[in-house]
Design a protein around this motif. Structure first.
Motif, PDB file in Angstrom:
ATOM      1  N   VAL A  50       0.828  -1.203   0.000  1.00 38.59           N
ATOM      2  CA  VAL A  50       0.000   0.000   0.000  1.00 38.59           C
ATOM      3  C   VAL A  50       0.865   1.255   0.000  1.00 38.59           C
ATOM      4  O   VAL A  50       1.862   1.335   0.723  1.00 38.59           O
ATOM      5  N   VAL A  51       0.480   2.222  -0.834  1.00 36.60           N
ATOM      6  CA  VAL A  51       1.083   3.551  -0.822  1.00 36.60           C
ATOM      7  C   VAL A  51       0.122   4.484  -0.093  1.00 36.60           C
ATOM      8  O   VAL A  51      -1.070   4.523  -0.403  1.00 36.60           O
ATOM      9  N   MET A  52       0.635   5.207   0.874  1.00 37.18           N
ATOM     10  CA  MET A  52      -0.192   6.087   1.706  1.00 37.18           C
ATOM     11  C   MET A  52       0.280   7.534   1.546  1.00 37.18           C
ATOM     12  O   MET A  52       1.484   7.808   1.555  1.00 37.18           O
ATOM     13  N   ILE A  53      -0.680   8.442   1.393  1.00 36.48           N
ATOM     14  CA  ILE A  53      -0.374   9.869   1.327  1.00 36.48           C
ATOM     15  C   ILE A  53      -1.125  10.574   2.451  1.00 36.48           C
ATOM     16  O   ILE A  53      -2.343  10.425   2.592  1.00 36.48           O
ATOM     17  N   LEU A  54      -0.360  11.340   3.250  1.00 38.27           N
ATOM     18  CA  LEU A  54      -0.950  12.162   4.302  1.00 38.27           C
ATOM     19  C   LEU A  54      -0.947  13.604   3.825  1.00 38.27           C
ATOM     20  O   LEU A  54       0.071  14.095   3.327  1.00 38.27           O
ATOM     21  N   ALA A  55      -2.059  14.295   3.952  1.00 40.79           N
ATOM     22  CA  ALA A  55      -2.162  15.670   3.462  1.00 40.79           C
ATOM     23  C   ALA A  55      -2.886  16.545   4.474  1.00 40.79           C
ATOM     24  O   ALA A  55      -3.925  16.149   5.011  1.00 40.79           O
ATOM     25  N   ASP A  56      -2.325  17.736   4.744  1.00 40.90           N
ATOM     26  CA  ASP A  56      -2.997  18.665   5.643  1.00 40.90           C
ATOM     27  C   ASP A  56      -3.727  19.742   4.850  1.00 40.90           C
ATOM     28  O   ASP A  56      -3.685  19.764   3.611  1.00 40.90           O
ATOM     29  N   MET A 230      -9.596   8.652   3.932  1.00 43.12           N
ATOM     30  CA  MET A 230     -10.155   9.010   5.237  1.00 43.12           C
ATOM     31  C   MET A 230     -10.002  10.513   5.407  1.00 43.12           C
ATOM     32  O   MET A 230      -8.879  11.046   5.426  1.00 43.12           O
ATOM     33  N   ASN A 231     -11.122  11.210   5.503  1.00 40.13           N
ATOM     34  CA  ASN A 231     -11.149  12.662   5.637  1.00 40.13           C
ATOM     35  C   ASN A 231     -11.480  13.015   7.085  1.00 40.13           C
ATOM     36  O   ASN A 231     -12.601  12.789   7.552  1.00 40.13           O
ATOM     37  N   ALA A 235      -9.668  17.547  12.286  1.00 38.09           N
ATOM     38  CA  ALA A 235      -8.258  17.937  12.181  1.00 38.09           C
ATOM     39  C   ALA A 235      -7.926  18.609  10.853  1.00 38.09           C
ATOM     40  O   ALA A 235      -6.813  19.104  10.674  1.00 38.09           O
ATOM     41  N   LYS A 236      -8.875  18.612   9.918  1.00 44.13           N
ATOM     42  CA  LYS A 236      -8.647  19.130   8.563  1.00 44.13           C
ATOM     43  C   LYS A 236      -7.419  18.460   7.946  1.00 44.13           C
ATOM     44  O   LYS A 236      -6.489  19.114   7.476  1.00 44.13           O
ATOM     45  N   HIS A 237      -7.458  17.170   7.977  1.00 45.89           N
ATOM     46  CA  HIS A 237      -6.328  16.356   7.525  1.00 45.89           C
ATOM     47  C   HIS A 237      -6.899  15.134   6.822  1.00 45.89           C
ATOM     48  O   HIS A 237      -8.001  14.681   7.138  1.00 45.89           O
ATOM     49  N   GLN A 238      -6.159  14.595   5.843  1.00 50.99           N
ATOM     50  CA  GLN A 238      -6.649  13.446   5.079  1.00 50.99           C
ATOM     51  C   GLN A 238      -5.569  12.385   4.915  1.00 50.99           C
ATOM     52  O   GLN A 238      -4.378  12.702   4.855  1.00 50.99           O
ATOM     53  N   THR A 239      -6.020  11.152   4.834  1.00 49.25           N
ATOM     54  CA  THR A 239      -5.131  10.024   4.550  1.00 49.25           C
ATOM     55  C   THR A 239      -5.697   9.254   3.372  1.00 49.25           C
ATOM     56  O   THR A 239      -6.840   8.788   3.421  1.00 49.25           O
ATOM     57  N   LEU A 240      -4.904   9.141   2.322  1.00 45.85           N
ATOM     58  CA  LEU A 240      -5.294   8.377   1.132  1.00 45.85           C
ATOM     59  C   LEU A 240      -4.422   7.133   1.041  1.00 45.85           C
ATOM     60  O   LEU A 240      -3.200   7.215   1.129  1.00 45.85           O
ATOM     61  N   MET A 241      -5.056   5.983   0.871  1.00 47.83           N
ATOM     62  CA  MET A 241      -4.318   4.739   0.712  1.00 47.83           C
ATOM     63  C   MET A 241      -4.647   4.119  -0.634  1.00 47.83           C
ATOM     64  O   MET A 241      -5.822   4.008  -1.002  1.00 47.83           O
TER      65      MET A 241
END
Length: 269
Positions: A50-56, A230-231, A235-241
């Motif tokens: 899995v590739v995961m991206i964390l974004a604020d 996951m939005n 926290a106004k933060h997102q995780t995309l997998m």
């Protein structure tokens, strides 16, 4: 298990609610839907990369990669292992989870810097895992017997008709342990697959929304989501997998789900 590019994946359109059935029938139907989903889309064993991206909210991004192993053991209980492979400062960090059969799950976190497997306490299940928008609770399998599942109506998402099933803790102990007062599942009627989950805190406030994207028919009636967002609204933060690789009915040795396997660094080999 998500900035401008990521937001595009979260465009689910809510159009209409159907009438709610009588409560007794609604609970039976809600459980039947989620049981059918489990039966259709679970496999006895699986591996993934899995590739995961964390974004604020400011558009800052971090990328991570990890591998997972999941297997239903001879006793019918599932065990899972998740191990980071990148970036270098996280490589080897792992989360091991065992179903116990009593409605609970044991979890251990391994961090190479400490060289120890640390048990995740029940009181920590609502904590976020390694800076993601997923909590430890999100990453353990649901025991359906620990929840009430109520069919409350239907909705159309992205042109697909979905059941709406509200999931709440069935016992006071589970409610105390959980970080959620309610989760609302949107399950596509045609393939019985959850495409959206709304997470509400114990006070009823919507705090997170999880959506599934790029659905793929693996075999027969089994489907997977190639991307999961996951939005975290609070926290106004997102995780995309995103799945880079996925294998069902994989041959996995039982030793994979042991402390020794993790601490020897074998998930990185």
């Amino acid at each position: 298990m998500h900035s401008t590019i990521i937001a595009a994946f979260a465009a689910c359109l809510f159009l209409a609610l159907g009438p709610a059935p009588a409560l007794a029938d609604a609970k039976a139907e809600g459980r039947a839907i989620l049981e059918r989903q489990r039966d259709l889309h679970e496999t006895s064993s699986a591996t993934s990369t899995v590739v995961m991206i964390l974004a604020d909210n400011a558009g800052n991004k971090k990328q991570r990669e990890f591998k997972t192993w999941k297997k239903t053991m001879d006793d019918g209980l599932a065990r899972t292992l998740m191990a980071f492979t990148a970036p270098a400062d996280l490589a080897g960090t792992a989360l091991l989870s065992w179903e116990t059969g009593d409605g609970q799950a044991k979890q251990w976190l391994y961090m190479p810097a400490t060289g120890k497997m640390q048990r995740v306490a029940s009181s920590s299940k609502a904590d976020f895992f390694m800076g993601t928008d997923f909590t430890y609770e999100d990453m353990e399998p649901d025991d359906l017997d620990q929840y009430d599942m109520t069919l409350t109506g239907s909705a159309e998402l992205d042109g697909q008709d979905c059941h709406i099933v509200e999931v709440t803790p069935a016992t006071e102990a589970k409610a105390k342990e959980s970080g959620y007062g309610k989760r609302v599942f949107y399950v596509r009627k045609d393939i019985t697959f959850t495409v959206k989950i709304e997470y509400h805190d114990p006070r009823g406030r919507l705090v997170k929304v999880q959506t599934a994207h790029d659905l793929e028919n693996v075999r027969g009636q089994m489907w997977i989501a190639r991307k999961t967002l996951m939005n975290n609204l609070r926290a106004k933060h997102q995780t995309l997998m995103g799945l880079a690789a996925f294998e069902v009915d994989a041959a996995i040795d039982d030793a994979v789900f042991t402390e020794r396997y993790v601490m020897e660094g074998r998930p990185l080999q």
